[in-house]
Design a protein around this motif. Structure first.
Motif, short mmCIF file in Angstrom:
data_model
loop_
_atom_site.label_atom_id
_atom_site.label_comp_id
_atom_site.label_asym_id
_atom_site.label_seq_id
_atom_site.Cartn_x
_atom_site.Cartn_y
_atom_site.Cartn_z
N SER A 163 0.22 1.53 -9.00
CA SER A 163 -0.59 3.01 -9.72
C SER A 163 -1.80 3.25 -8.80
O SER A 163 -2.63 2.37 -8.83
N SER A 164 -1.84 4.42 -8.65
CA SER A 164 -3.36 5.18 -7.79
C SER A 164 -4.01 5.57 -9.06
O SER A 164 -5.21 5.91 -8.46
N ASN A 165 -3.67 5.86 -10.39
CA ASN A 165 -4.55 6.17 -11.17
C ASN A 165 -4.26 5.39 -12.56
O ASN A 165 -3.17 5.32 -12.93
N TYR A 299 4.22 -5.25 0.41
CA TYR A 299 3.53 -6.40 1.33
C TYR A 299 2.89 -5.79 2.39
O TYR A 299 1.94 -6.50 3.00
N VAL A 300 3.24 -4.69 3.09
CA VAL A 300 2.55 -3.93 4.15
C VAL A 300 0.93 -3.82 3.70
O VAL A 300 0.20 -3.87 4.42
N ILE A 301 0.84 -2.98 2.77
CA ILE A 301 -0.63 -2.81 2.25
C ILE A 301 -1.27 -3.99 1.74
O ILE A 301 -2.57 -3.89 2.43
N ASN A 302 -0.97 -5.03 1.16
CA ASN A 302 -1.53 -6.13 0.90
C ASN A 302 -1.80 -6.99 2.09
O ASN A 302 -3.09 -7.50 2.27
N GLN A 311 -6.72 0.38 -4.33
CA GLN A 311 -7.69 0.56 -3.17
C GLN A 311 -7.49 1.44 -2.06
O GLN A 311 -8.15 2.32 -1.56
N TYR A 312 -5.94 1.14 -1.84
CA TYR A 312 -5.73 1.87 -0.41
C TYR A 312 -5.69 3.40 -0.66
O TYR A 312 -6.12 4.29 0.33
N VAL A 313 -5.16 3.90 -1.84
CA VAL A 313 -4.76 5.24 -1.94
C VAL A 313 -6.21 5.90 -2.48
O VAL A 313 -6.57 7.05 -1.69
N ASN A 314 -6.93 5.36 -3.07
CA ASN A 314 -8.18 6.18 -3.53
C ASN A 314 -9.33 5.79 -2.40
O ASN A 314 -10.01 6.81 -2.35
N GLU A 315 -9.11 5.14 -1.41
CA GLU A 315 -10.18 5.18 -0.42
C GLU A 315 -10.00 6.70 0.29
O GLU A 315 -10.69 7.16 0.87
N PHE A 349 -12.96 9.43 -11.44
CA PHE A 349 -13.70 10.05 -9.90
C PHE A 349 -14.96 9.28 -9.64
O PHE A 349 -15.29 8.83 -8.59
N ASN A 350 -15.72 9.56 -10.88
CA ASN A 350 -17.15 9.07 -10.53
C ASN A 350 -17.24 7.53 -10.35
O ASN A 350 -17.93 7.06 -9.52
N THR A 351 -16.22 6.85 -11.16
CA THR A 351 -16.37 5.34 -11.18
C THR A 351 -16.06 4.82 -9.69
O THR A 351 -16.56 4.07 -9.16
N THR A 352 -14.79 5.35 -9.10
CA THR A 352 -14.22 5.17 -7.94
C THR A 352 -15.19 5.45 -6.90
O THR A 352 -15.50 4.59 -5.89
#
Length: 371
Positions: A163-165, A299-302, A311-315, A349-352
């Motif tokens: 999940s991205s959120n 697997y690709v992301i990790n 982490q990947y999406v939120n960056e 948003f602020n936390t991330t």
């Protein structure tokens, strides 16, 4: 209204609120987290029985003692276990009982044996019974409090794999109240056994009332943890299991050549189509866009990026938000930028943003504008 009358009023509110909440959870009007809500409703009902003596005493007008009844003692002893089961089903709706799960019955069986032994064996000393009784209750409460807390902490890490959120599905409300509920229960129990706790009862009941309303506020609006089809839930949970198994992580799910190919396609997709702007983006949606399995994408992301899905999406979202924050001509507020960047709340948003940039969005905007 004197202290006694006020305490009686609070007791009525606590008992009535817990019974009402238990019925609402059992009927599950939102039709989400079905097994978890059923267990949580049972927990709330069992929890309400701790005030049954006082309620019946008020109704009858004289002291009533139902806590000494075998049936009531047993179901009250089961309260921490039922709470743990609700946590278990919230974090893993695919959980099914196995023969090995009979271990959960060990303490209740010992508890029941202790009570029966005290009732039917004349030489069983009252003092010994009370000590064993207290030890079992405290052990049960502490063990399942700790187990529930650990389960929720693991859940918070696992949902970041798909999940991205995570706000709204991270069960923060359970984590916040879990220790409070049982610590208060333990203090309440100890004081009632060893001290004259009449003065304490009023304070405890007031705290319990506040906790009950807090529980009601969050449990009734808890969204579906896994808002996907049943077969997809199984798929996501199997990904979680692989991520927890260090030996499995070492095993290659795809070749290095295939990994590089999917990794490049993923980077192109994120830069060109910007799927991260969808606040509901999850591992299943992204894998469908890329036409790969969720296992392969995870697997690709990790492995390829050394990050989890969250982490990947939120960056990417934060990088997009930086562009908007630097745009002096933009009329968007911080909240508007958060929504535009794919976040579903200003808090997340602020936390991330601060976790990644070590600055708040406001600080970043101020520095970027040269003020």
């Amino acid at each position: 209204m004197n202290t006694t009358e006020l305490n009686n009023f609070i007791v009525i509110l606590i008992y009535g609120s817990l019974v009402l909440l238990s019925l609402l959870e059992l009927t599950n009007p939102l039709k989400g987290n079905k097994k978890a809500n059923a267990c949580f409703g049972m927990f709330l009902f069992l929890w309400s029985t701790f005030w049954l003596d006082e309620i019946l005493s008020l109704v009858k007008g004289s002291k009533v003692d139902v806590h000494s009844l075998l049936f009531v003692q047993v179901i009250q002893f089961l309260t921490p276990i039922i709470f743990y089961f609700s946590v278990l089903f919230f974090t893993n709706p695919a959980f099914k009982f196995k023969v090995s799960d009979l271990k959960y019955a060990i303490l209740p069986v010992i508890f029941l044996a202790n009570i029966l032994f005290h009732h039917f064996v004349d030489f069983y000393i009252d003092g010994v019974f009370q000590i064993v009784f207290l030890i079992l209750i405290l052990s049960q409460a502490l063990f399942y409090t700790a187990l529930s807390y650990i389960t929720i902490r693991k859940h918070k890490k696992r949902i970041q794999l798909f999940s991205s959120n995570t706000e709204g599905i991270n069960l923060n409300w359970l984590e916040h109240i879990i220790v409070v509920i049982f610590v208060i229960n333990i203090i309440f129990l100890i004081y009632n056994i060893f001290y004259d706790a009449n003065a304490l009862n009023y304070l405890m009941n007031f705290i319990f009332l506040a906790v009950v309303y807090f529980v009601g506020c969050y449990c009734l609006r808890q969204k579906e943890i896994y808002p996907v089809e049943e077969n997809q839930v199984q798929e996501l949970i199997s990904i979680e299991d692989i991520s927890d198994d260090k030996e499995e992580v070492k095993r290659k799910l795809i070749s290095d050549e295939e990994l590089s190919k999917i990794k490049a396609a993923l980077e192109d997709l994120m830069k060109i189509e910007k799927p991260y702007l969808d606040s509901e983006l999850n591992l299943i949606k992204l894998s469908q866009i890329l036409s790969v399995s969720t296992h392969q994408l995870s697997y690709v992301i990790n492995t390829g990026f050394q990050k989890n899905f969250f982490q990947y999406v939120n960056e990417y979202r934060i990088e997009y938000a930086k562009i908007l924050l630097k745009d002096s001509s933009s009329k968007l507020s911080i909240l508007g930028i958060a929504y535009e960047s794919g976040f579903n709340s200003k808090t997340s948003f602020n936390t991330t943003f601060k976790k990644i940039t070590h600055q708040t969005p406001s600080e970043f905007k101020k520095i970027s504008s040269g003020l």
